[in-house]
Design an enzyme around this catalytic site. Sequence first.
Site: not given
Length: 502
Positions: A310, A391-392
């Site tokens: 991301t 950071g999912g």
Amino acid sequence: MATIAIAAPHPAAIEAARQVTTVGGGLIDAALAAAAALTVAYPHQCSIGGDLVALVRDGAHGTVRAVLSAGAAAAATDPALLRAAGDRMPGGGPHTVTVPGVIAGWAELACLGARLPLARSLAPAIALADGGVPVSEGLARAIHNRLDVVRADPGLSALLLDKAGEPLSVGATLVQPALAVTLEELSDDWRHFYTGPTARRLVEGLRERGSVLDAADFAGHRVENTVPLSTTTGNGATWWAAPPPSQGASLLAVLGRRSDHLTAARQAELSRDALLGDPRSGAVDIDGLLLRAERVIAALPSGPRPAGDTVAVTAVDDEGNAIALIQSVFQSFGSGIADPATGVVLHNRGSAFSLDPAHPGALRPGARPPHTLCPALATAPGRVVALGCQGGRAQAWILSQVAEELLDAPDPNALLARPRWVIGSRDLNRPHPTLLLEPGTPDAEHLTTVADRLGLEVAHTAGPHDEAGHVQTARLRAGETDAASDPRADGSTAILVGPVRR
């Protein structure tokens, strides 16, 4: 003239923003140019083959909008076929590709205050794709970490390996001529991605690989421009986050609970894993996600690892306008597919679906998967803050460790550099629920004690780590703008001068 503070995880994004503000672009134009440049410079983390979630504040009216451009599964999806193959969605491959939302998201954001045609904001990205951009440390690290995936895909191999078949090293030039042509095509009309020649090429390539996505699925994509979730914390700050299928509620659930931060995060994690889904496909328990209602939640299997998935672009100007924009391919290099005809790296957002038909996030035809993207905005007297991070599934806990302090932190860069913790299991490449601590994390002893009570294993990283997130933030504070970029990324910040918004 308006002063714009902007932060992004790669200097090419900041330079793209600078280019558009020098020709009359404002806050939205700068953010769009940065976002487009990142899809070229950071293909391991984002692509026009991914999704987008953003929050935008109108400083003149004090209103905030949430833009969710998250794509859906194919109408022809047959969950029974995937359930027959296992109890979890595959981590990559054609069945994890949902309709990409980034391009439609950019077009919707442009409607919220862009001063320039979208084509002008895409121009720096086109030049980067055509002329090349140096491989960053983050990209080189991602290629090394997923080298088996890169080697297995002809598109990724052609993009990321040299003539000898070895990974591109730091400083090597990454040239993407097919992507340059695609971006040029979209600068003429962004709708081509969904109903035109770009869509036809993407669908053809996906179906050759076994995907059931078709032209109607692409043509049916719709952006959601809606009212965000919000909460007011004890210090009088109001926080906004995107509604489901984003996990924004999980961030709001943890803010203001610093006295027992880890316990709140673990409760929010379990609630998210059990309750998050697509409101377009069925009811979603917002009160449960916000921890406003008692729930007995059992731990559920986690999704794929979040590393390198991301990018966040944040910008604030001295008129109180703000944007927090996140776009993503989910796992590093997404589905592990780069379409050679278009140069587009395709995400694996579909891997986040549950194969349990009773789950709110179950795989269903036309449903959007549960989403990790979690941008945030805050306002307090004399202050506006925009932030987001890589950071999912851990984004909510990462942001919660810096969010409230950013309202008044004298040195936001020092705050973002401070060691952090995250929790997760398979998403952190751990077999069991784990608290992962960077060296020097504040209150590590207390956190370890709480982790033991919560049944979490404890692990330590050797130093600052990608899994602790790449936070980007921009602020307006006491009439002055500033920005900070996480040292865990390759990013930078700038103060730009743009036109006054009328």
